[in-house]
Every structure is written in structure tokens, then in C-alpha cells.
Motif scaffolding. Structure first.
Motif, PDB file in Angstrom:
ATOM      1  N   GLN A 178       1.178  -1.185  -0.174  1.00  0.00           N
ATOM      2  CA  GLN A 178       0.356  -0.344   0.355  1.00  0.00           C
ATOM      3  C   GLN A 178       0.833   0.816   0.320  1.00  0.00           C
ATOM      4  N   MET A 179       1.886   1.356   0.118  1.00  0.00           N
ATOM      5  CA  MET A 179       2.971   2.182   0.952  1.00  0.00           C
ATOM      6  C   MET A 179       3.375   2.885  -0.906  1.00  0.00           C
ATOM      7  N   ASP A 180       3.967   4.113  -1.002  1.00  0.00           N
ATOM      8  CA  ASP A 180       4.330   4.118  -2.351  1.00  0.00           C
ATOM      9  C   ASP A 180       5.725   3.366  -2.856  1.00  0.00           C
ATOM     10  N   PRO A 181       5.874   3.304  -4.068  1.00  0.00           N
ATOM     11  CA  PRO A 181       7.146   2.558  -4.199  1.00  0.00           C
ATOM     12  C   PRO A 181       7.925   2.895  -4.042  1.00  0.00           C
ATOM     13  N   ARG A 182       8.098   4.835  -4.506  1.00  0.00           N
ATOM     14  CA  ARG A 182       9.754   4.969  -3.862  1.00  0.00           C
ATOM     15  C   ARG A 182      10.037   4.725  -2.314  1.00  0.00           C
ATOM     16  N   VAL A 183       9.439   4.609  -1.600  1.00  0.00           N
ATOM     17  CA  VAL A 183       9.095   3.990   0.063  1.00  0.00           C
ATOM     18  C   VAL A 183      10.728   2.611  -0.032  1.00  0.00           C
ATOM     19  N   SER A 184      11.508   2.983   0.857  1.00  0.00           N
ATOM     20  CA  SER A 184      12.038   1.503   1.262  1.00  0.00           C
ATOM     21  C   SER A 184      11.598   0.785   1.997  1.00  0.00           C
ATOM     22  N   ARG A 185      11.779   0.021   2.418  1.00  0.00           N
ATOM     23  CA  ARG A 185      10.656  -0.938   3.056  1.00  0.00           C
ATOM     24  C   ARG A 185      11.429  -2.052   3.975  1.00  0.00           C
ATOM     25  N   LEU A 186      11.246  -1.722   4.960  1.00  0.00           N
ATOM     26  CA  LEU A 186      11.864  -2.670   6.461  1.00  0.00           C
ATOM     27  C   LEU A 186      10.849  -3.410   6.847  1.00  0.00           C
ATOM     28  N   TYR A 187      11.493  -5.037   6.257  1.00  0.00           N
ATOM     29  CA  TYR A 187      10.396  -5.941   7.224  1.00  0.00           C
ATOM     30  C   TYR A 187      10.020  -6.144   8.864  1.00  0.00           C
ATOM     31  N   CYS A 188       9.273  -6.014   9.140  1.00  0.00           N
ATOM     32  CA  CYS A 188       9.475  -5.935  11.127  1.00  0.00           C
ATOM     33  C   CYS A 188       8.388  -6.512  10.967  1.00  0.00           C
ATOM     34  N   ILE A 189       8.238  -7.471  12.847  1.00  0.00           N
ATOM     35  CA  ILE A 189       7.945  -7.720  13.819  1.00  0.00           C
ATOM     36  C   ILE A 189       7.779  -6.345  14.904  1.00  0.00           C
ATOM     37  N   PRO A 190       6.625  -6.910  15.416  1.00  0.00           N
ATOM     38  CA  PRO A 190       6.492  -5.915  15.429  1.00  0.00           C
ATOM     39  C   PRO A 190       7.109  -5.909  17.107  1.00  0.00           C
ATOM     40  N   GLU A 191       7.224  -6.804  17.996  1.00  0.00           N
ATOM     41  CA  GLU A 191       7.274  -7.671  19.332  1.00  0.00           C
ATOM     42  C   GLU A 191       8.981  -7.538  19.341  1.00  0.00           C
ATOM     43  N   TYR A 192       9.322  -7.249  20.334  1.00  0.00           N
ATOM     44  CA  TYR A 192      10.489  -6.563  21.587  1.00  0.00           C
ATOM     45  C   TYR A 192      10.788  -7.255  22.549  1.00  0.00           C
ATOM     46  N   PRO A 193      11.842  -8.050  22.151  1.00  0.00           N
ATOM     47  CA  PRO A 193      12.327  -8.089  21.336  1.00  0.00           C
ATOM     48  C   PRO A 193      11.201  -9.772  20.299  1.00  0.00           C
ATOM     49  N   VAL A 194      12.155 -10.220  19.523  1.00  0.00           N
ATOM     50  CA  VAL A 194      11.710 -11.505  18.904  1.00  0.00           C
ATOM     51  C   VAL A 194      11.629 -12.316  19.149  1.00  0.00           C
ATOM     52  N   ARG A 195      12.167 -13.437  19.570  1.00  0.00           N
ATOM     53  CA  ARG A 195      12.245 -14.321  20.628  1.00  0.00           C
ATOM     54  C   ARG A 195      12.373 -16.044  19.593  1.00  0.00           C
ATOM     55  N   TYR A 196      12.117 -16.194  18.654  1.00  0.00           N
ATOM     56  CA  TYR A 196      11.781 -16.958  17.748  1.00  0.00           C
ATOM     57  C   TYR A 196      12.174 -17.122  16.310  1.00  0.00           C
ATOM     58  N   GLU A 197      12.441 -18.348  15.205  1.00  0.00           N
ATOM     59  CA  GLU A 197      12.746 -18.118  14.143  1.00  0.00           C
ATOM     60  C   GLU A 197      12.087 -17.654  13.533  1.00  0.00           C
ATOM     61  N   VAL A 198      12.688 -16.437  12.605  1.00  0.00           N
ATOM     62  CA  VAL A 198      11.585 -15.484  11.822  1.00  0.00           C
ATOM     63  C   VAL A 198      12.475 -16.381  10.246  1.00  0.00           C
ATOM     64  N   ALA A 199      11.364 -16.373   9.998  1.00  0.00           N
ATOM     65  CA  ALA A 199      11.187 -16.702   7.820  1.00  0.00           C
ATOM     66  C   ALA A 199      11.454 -15.824   6.876  1.00  0.00           C
ATOM     67  N   PHE A 200      13.013 -15.631   6.199  1.00  0.00           N
ATOM     68  CA  PHE A 200      13.016 -14.730   5.767  1.00  0.00           C
ATOM     69  C   PHE A 200      13.469 -15.041   3.930  1.00  0.00           C
ATOM     70  N   ASP A 201      12.497 -16.404   4.039  1.00  0.00           N
ATOM     71  CA  ASP A 201      12.274 -16.929   2.412  1.00  0.00           C
ATOM     72  C   ASP A 201      11.288 -16.223   1.824  1.00  0.00           C
ATOM     73  N   GLY A 202      11.080 -15.583   0.303  1.00  0.00           N
ATOM     74  CA  GLY A 202      10.705 -14.501  -0.258  1.00  0.00           C
ATOM     75  C   GLY A 202      10.365 -13.275  -0.228  1.00  0.00           C
ATOM     76  N   LEU A 203      10.824 -12.698   1.051  1.00  0.00           N
ATOM     77  CA  LEU A 203      11.035 -11.302   1.879  1.00  0.00           C
ATOM     78  C   LEU A 203      11.532 -10.242   1.225  1.00  0.00           C
ATOM     79  N   PHE A 204      12.782 -10.773   0.654  1.00  0.00           N
ATOM     80  CA  PHE A 204      13.543  -9.671  -0.605  1.00  0.00           C
ATOM     81  C   PHE A 204      14.148 -10.288  -1.575  1.00  0.00           C
ATOM     82  N   PRO A 205      13.459  -9.694  -2.551  1.00  0.00           N
ATOM     83  CA  PRO A 205      13.642  -7.803  -2.459  1.00  0.00           C
ATOM     84  C   PRO A 205      12.242  -7.416  -2.345  1.00  0.00           C
ATOM     85  N   ARG A 206      11.252  -8.175  -2.151  1.00  0.00           N
ATOM     86  CA  ARG A 206      10.313  -7.105  -1.879  1.00  0.00           C
ATOM     87  C   ARG A 206      10.380  -5.929  -0.496  1.00  0.00           C
ATOM     88  N   PHE A 207      10.953  -6.617   0.271  1.00  0.00           N
ATOM     89  CA  PHE A 207      11.111  -5.791   1.035  1.00  0.00           C
ATOM     90  C   PHE A 207      12.625  -5.766   1.036  1.00  0.00           C
TER      91      PHE A 207
END
Length: 200
Positions: free
Chosen positions: A113-142
Motif C-alpha cells: 500500500q506504500m509509495d514505491p519510492r519508499v524503502s520498506r523494512l520487514y518488521c515484526i512489532p515485538e520487542y524482542p522477537v524470541r523465535y526464528e524468523v522465516a525470511f523466504d521470499g521477503l527480499f527484494p519485496r522488502f
């Protein structure tokens, strides 16, 4: 912790280990939490920008419109909008219209939904994240990872998966630092190991 000397030390130590940009959180008013106030007073900003000059790039996250205008007047390398501000399209447009890069923390429900000129960072809004993150397919989408994971292993995994930007909390080894993010933040020497292993 209300100490300008700590902010300057953070600049020096970040520059010493090879961090590309240091980002503070620029607040108009004190932000309360259980342990007291967390605030980087705007009155310090001009001095910190001058102090960082020639050492490291410096920028900030902002949380109100007036602070955004103030930060843009210093021509930062980019402005970072926190996850809580991810849908502030008017702010993003102000940043981009000024000729400044805009980076936003967001998730897969909102990034398209964001302007394509914006650089997007994948974020899990937990502090801290205590589990393994699945990065498959996230980049270069983010373009990067707003990393609240523990330690450095998942940071390196994000880089290996294609992240070009890593945002990670840093703290100093002073016993009186009690801000809510210090418990999972890295010390400067831990960033040095990430940079060395990632060869960036």
C-alpha cells in the motif's frame, strides 16, 4: 538517560566499529515508560549533527509532524518512520518531496500500500522477537529488516537472504541505562562482528 555525553559516545562507538548510519529517536516531548522518561531532546539535535559530521551519518525517527519538519531542516540522509507510523502517507510524501529518502518499518499486510519510492523494512512489532524468523521470499519485496531479534545470528541470516538494510538497536555498557530496548540491544563490539562476517 538524559545525558548528552551518552549520545556522543554512541556516535563515537558506532563510527569506530563501522556502522554506516546512527539513528536516534527524536521526540518533541518526553516519552514515559515504567522506568522513567526516554527522550532525546530536540535541543541536542544540532549539536549531535555537528558532532557526528565527518565520523558517521546521523538521522532520526520522528513521532510528530513538528519534529519531522525540524529533522528535514537538517537534510538527513534519510528519515525513518517507525512501524506505528507506517500508514502516515502524508509524512512519507513530505519526506520524499524534500528530496530525502524515506524508510518505513512495515509488514506483509501493508507494504504494497506504500509509495514505491519508499524503502520498506520487514518488521515484526515485538520487542524482542524470541523465535526464528522465516525470511523466504521477503527480499527484494522488502529492502531490509527492522531487527528486534536476540543476538546476531538472525541478523546475518537476513543479510544472506538478501536484505540490504539492517536496523538494529545498540546500547552502551553503562549500568544506569534502563531504557526498554536495552535488554535486547547489541553492544558496539557485537556490531563489529556482524560487519566483519557480512563484509559490508
Amino acid at each position: 538517560m538524559g545525558k548528552l555525553s551518552y549520545a556522543k559516545e554512541a556516535i563515537d562507538r558506532a563510527a569506530d566499529v563501522g556502522i554506516h548510519v546512527i539513528k536516534f529517536q527524536l521526540f518533541k516531548n518526553p516519552v514515559n515508560y515504567t522506568g522513567g522518561n526516554v527522550e532525546l531532546p530536540r535541543e541536542w539535535w544540532a549539536e549531535l549533527v555537528a558532532y557526528a559530521y565527518g565520523k558517521i551519518q546521523i538521522t532520526a525517527s520522528v513521532f510528530d509532524s513538528e519534529s519531522l519538519s525540524y529533522l528535514l531542516s537538517f537534510k538527513p540522509p534519510f528519515v525513518k518512520l517507525a512501524y506505528s507510523k507506517k500508514m502516515e502517507s502524508e509524512w512519507a510524501e513530505r519526506i520524499l518531496s524534500s528530496g530525502t529518502r524515506c524508510i518505513i518499518s512495515c509488514d506483509p499486510l501493508h507494504d504494497r500500500q506504500m509509495d514505491p519510492r519508499v524503502s520498506r523494512l520487514y518488521c515484526i512489532p515485538e520487542y524482542p522477537v524470541r523465535y526464528e524468523v522465516a525470511f523466504d521470499g521477503l527480499f527484494p519485496r522488502f529492502q531490509g529488516f527492522s531487527d528486534h531479534t536476540l543476538g546476531t545470528r538472525q541478523t546475518l541470516r537476513a543479510l544472506e537472504a538478501g536484505a540490504n538494510i539492517i536496523e538494529k538497536h545498540m546500547t552502551l555498557d553503562h549500568h544506569d541505562i534502563i531504557c526498554p530496548d536495552a535488554g535486547f540491544a547489541l553492544l558496539p563490539h557485537e556490531f563489529k562482528s556482524i560487519i566483519k562476517m557480512a563484509n559490508v
